[in-house]
Design a protein around this motif. Structure first.
Motif, PDB file in Angstrom:
ATOM      1  N   GLU A  36       0.837  -1.206   0.000  1.00 27.95           N
ATOM      2  CA  GLU A  36       0.000   0.000   0.000  1.00 27.95           C
ATOM      3  C   GLU A  36       0.871   1.255   0.000  1.00 27.95           C
ATOM      4  N   ALA A  37       1.877   1.277   0.864  1.00 26.82           N
ATOM      5  CA  ALA A  37       2.748   2.452   0.955  1.00 26.82           C
ATOM      6  C   ALA A  37       3.553   2.635  -0.330  1.00 26.82           C
ATOM      7  N   LEU A  38       4.142   1.549  -0.829  1.00 25.01           N
ATOM      8  CA  LEU A  38       4.960   1.644  -2.042  1.00 25.01           C
ATOM      9  C   LEU A  38       4.111   2.023  -3.255  1.00 25.01           C
ATOM     10  N   ARG A  39       2.892   1.518  -3.312  1.00 26.78           N
ATOM     11  CA  ARG A  39       1.991   1.885  -4.415  1.00 26.78           C
ATOM     12  C   ARG A  39       1.737   3.398  -4.388  1.00 26.78           C
ATOM     13  N   TYR A  40       1.468   3.936  -3.201  1.00 22.36           N
ATOM     14  CA  TYR A  40       1.248   5.377  -3.066  1.00 22.36           C
ATOM     15  C   TYR A  40       2.460   6.151  -3.592  1.00 22.36           C
ATOM     16  N   TYR A  41       3.660   5.763  -3.160  1.00 23.56           N
ATOM     17  CA  TYR A  41       4.858   6.480  -3.595  1.00 23.56           C
ATOM     18  C   TYR A  41       5.091   6.302  -5.096  1.00 23.56           C
ATOM     19  N   ALA A  42       4.851   5.108  -5.624  1.00 19.91           N
ATOM     20  CA  ALA A  42       5.035   4.863  -7.062  1.00 19.91           C
ATOM     21  C   ALA A  42       4.061   5.704  -7.884  1.00 19.91           C
ATOM     22  N   GLU A  43       2.833   5.839  -7.399  1.00 25.28           N
ATOM     23  CA  GLU A  43       1.849   6.677  -8.098  1.00 25.28           C
ATOM     24  C   GLU A  43       2.272   8.140  -8.106  1.00 25.28           C
ATOM     25  N   ASN A  44       3.156   8.504  -7.185  1.00 25.13           N
ATOM     26  CA  ASN A  44       3.601   9.888  -7.061  1.00 25.13           C
ATOM     27  C   ASN A  44       5.047  10.089  -7.511  1.00 25.13           C
ATOM     28  N   GLY A  45       5.541   9.202  -8.363  1.00 23.54           N
ATOM     29  CA  GLY A  45       6.828   9.429  -9.008  1.00 23.54           C
ATOM     30  C   GLY A  45       8.027   8.669  -8.484  1.00 23.54           C
ATOM     31  N   LEU A  46       7.828   7.747  -7.542  1.00 23.53           N
ATOM     32  CA  LEU A  46       8.957   6.960  -7.043  1.00 23.53           C
ATOM     33  C   LEU A  46       9.577   6.153  -8.180  1.00 23.53           C
ATOM     34  N   GLU A  47      10.914   6.200  -8.272  1.00 24.55           N
ATOM     35  CA  GLU A  47      11.620   5.488  -9.338  1.00 24.55           C
ATOM     36  C   GLU A  47      12.453   4.320  -8.818  1.00 24.55           C
ATOM     37  N   TRP A  48      13.027   4.480  -7.625  1.00 21.59           N
ATOM     38  CA  TRP A  48      13.924   3.456  -7.088  1.00 21.59           C
ATOM     39  C   TRP A  48      13.560   3.115  -5.656  1.00 21.59           C
ATOM     40  N   VAL A  49      13.596   1.825  -5.342  1.00 23.82           N
ATOM     41  CA  VAL A  49      13.516   1.347  -3.966  1.00 23.82           C
ATOM     42  C   VAL A  49      14.832   0.619  -3.708  1.00 23.82           C
ATOM     43  N   LEU A  50      15.522   1.048  -2.661  1.00 21.35           N
ATOM     44  CA  LEU A  50      16.784   0.426  -2.271  1.00 21.35           C
ATOM     45  C   LEU A  50      16.587  -0.395  -1.001  1.00 21.35           C
ATOM     46  N   THR A  51      17.272  -1.516  -0.904  1.00 20.06           N
ATOM     47  CA  THR A  51      17.338  -2.287   0.339  1.00 20.06           C
ATOM     48  C   THR A  51      18.786  -2.726   0.510  1.00 20.06           C
ATOM     49  N   SER A  52      19.062  -3.281   1.692  1.00 20.18           N
ATOM     50  CA  SER A  52      20.401  -3.800   1.976  1.00 20.18           C
ATOM     51  C   SER A  52      20.460  -5.324   1.905  1.00 20.18           C
ATOM     52  N   GLY A  53      19.324  -5.968   1.653  1.00 19.75           N
ATOM     53  CA  GLY A  53      19.304  -7.418   1.497  1.00 19.75           C
ATOM     54  C   GLY A  53      19.193  -8.201   2.787  1.00 19.75           C
ATOM     55  N   ASN A  54      18.792  -7.554   3.876  1.00 21.68           N
ATOM     56  CA  ASN A  54      18.648  -8.278   5.141  1.00 21.68           C
ATOM     57  C   ASN A  54      17.417  -9.176   5.128  1.00 21.68           C
ATOM     58  N   LEU A  55      17.512 -10.292   5.835  1.00 21.93           N
ATOM     59  CA  LEU A  55      16.373 -11.190   5.990  1.00 21.93           C
ATOM     60  C   LEU A  55      15.266 -10.455   6.733  1.00 21.93           C
ATOM     61  N   GLY A  56      14.042 -10.668   6.310  1.00 20.70           N
ATOM     62  CA  GLY A  56      12.910 -10.018   6.964  1.00 20.70           C
ATOM     63  C   GLY A  56      12.307  -8.972   6.061  1.00 20.70           C
ATOM     64  N   VAL A  57      12.000  -7.811   6.636  1.00 19.33           N
ATOM     65  CA  VAL A  57      11.286  -6.750   5.915  1.00 19.33           C
ATOM     66  C   VAL A  57      11.963  -6.407   4.592  1.00 19.33           C
ATOM     67  N   GLU A  58      13.283  -6.361   4.563  1.00 24.80           N
ATOM     68  CA  GLU A  58      13.957  -5.949   3.325  1.00 24.80           C
ATOM     69  C   GLU A  58      13.741  -6.940   2.180  1.00 24.80           C
ATOM     70  N   LEU A  59      13.864  -8.232   2.467  1.00 22.14           N
ATOM     71  CA  LEU A  59      13.644  -9.208   1.394  1.00 22.14           C
ATOM     72  C   LEU A  59      12.165  -9.298   1.029  1.00 22.14           C
ATOM     73  N   TRP A  60      11.274  -9.236   2.032  1.00 15.77           N
ATOM     74  CA  TRP A  60       9.840  -9.245   1.710  1.00 15.77           C
ATOM     75  C   TRP A  60       9.482  -8.010   0.895  1.00 15.77           C
ATOM     76  N   GLY A  61      10.048  -6.879   1.261  1.00 17.85           N
ATOM     77  CA  GLY A  61       9.791  -5.639   0.525  1.00 17.85           C
ATOM     78  C   GLY A  61      10.299  -5.706  -0.905  1.00 17.85           C
ATOM     79  N   ALA A  62      11.439  -6.348  -1.102  1.00 18.46           N
ATOM     80  CA  ALA A  62      11.977  -6.507  -2.462  1.00 18.46           C
ATOM     81  C   ALA A  62      11.005  -7.325  -3.312  1.00 18.46           C
ATOM     82  N   GLU A  63      10.401  -8.342  -2.721  1.00 18.83           N
ATOM     83  CA  GLU A  63       9.409  -9.140  -3.440  1.00 18.83           C
ATOM     84  C   GLU A  63       8.197  -8.274  -3.811  1.00 18.83           C
ATOM     85  N   VAL A  64       7.779  -7.401  -2.898  1.00 19.30           N
ATOM     86  CA  VAL A  64       6.651  -6.504  -3.156  1.00 19.30           C
ATOM     87  C   VAL A  64       6.979  -5.552  -4.314  1.00 19.30           C
ATOM     88  N   VAL A  65       8.187  -5.000  -4.312  1.00 14.62           N
ATOM     89  CA  VAL A  65       8.586  -4.104  -5.407  1.00 14.62           C
ATOM     90  C   VAL A  65       8.495  -4.855  -6.733  1.00 14.62           C
TER      91      VAL A  65
END
Length: 181
Positions: A36-65
């Protein structure tokens, strides 16, 4: 603030939210809120999502992207590890998860091109992420400290002198999301 073009996505490690199995329902709740949050930002011009590759939120978030790319083909995923050989000490299952997410990424690199040697590498990594993003989206609640505490403190200090968005998804946000699941 200028348009949010690059967002650093981080948060709790899987063990910090009590997730030890891939089928844990908490993962779906976290991914829903992130989407939901990433969709909002993408609708408003987000181009890049960066993560550090940690297990947990970062990897789940990468899947969402990766899932959002069907609706937002210009959305890119970058994984910036703090040092080379990141994750090499993980068990086979977790290394496979990291490898899968690396394949989803549009860009993979590390801020230090040497294996872990000293905490300076982690501080340099934090500085790099702050300087190369316009904000952070974090699954983090100050009432439940964990490893992301260090990044949120650095981001708050950084935002005193530079415009920097800090979007925290708290435990209450996750709980409220469950009720609308």
């Amino acid at each position: 603030m200028n348009k949010l073009k690059t967002l650093y996505l981080t948060g709790y490690r899987s063990f910090e939210v009590g997730v030890f199995k891939d089928k844990d329902p908490k993962i779906q709740v976290i991914k829903k809120v992130l989407k939901e949050a990433l969709r909002y930002y993408a609708e408003n011009g987000l181009e890049w999502v960066l993560t550090s590759g940690n297990l947990g939120v970062e990897l789940w978030g990468a899947e969402v992207v990766s899932e959002l790319k069907s609706d937002f083909p210009d959305l890119n995923l970058g994984i910036i590890f703090p040092f080379s050989e990141f994750g090499s000490q993980w068990n086979e299952t977790n290394q496979a998860k990291l490898q899968m997410v690396k394949q989803l990424a549009d860009y993979v690199n590390s801020t230090s091109h040497q294996p872990y040697k000293a905490p300076d590498q982690l501080r340099n990594h934090t500085s790099f992420l702050l300087e190369h993003s316009n904000g952070t989206l974090m699954v983090y609640d100050k009432e439940f400290p964990g490893k992301p505490k260090f990044f949120v403190e650095a981001a708050e200090k950084f935002s005193e002198n530079s415009p920097y968005l800090i979007h925290l998804i708290t435990m209450d946000d996750l709980q409220n999301s469950i009720e609308t699941f």
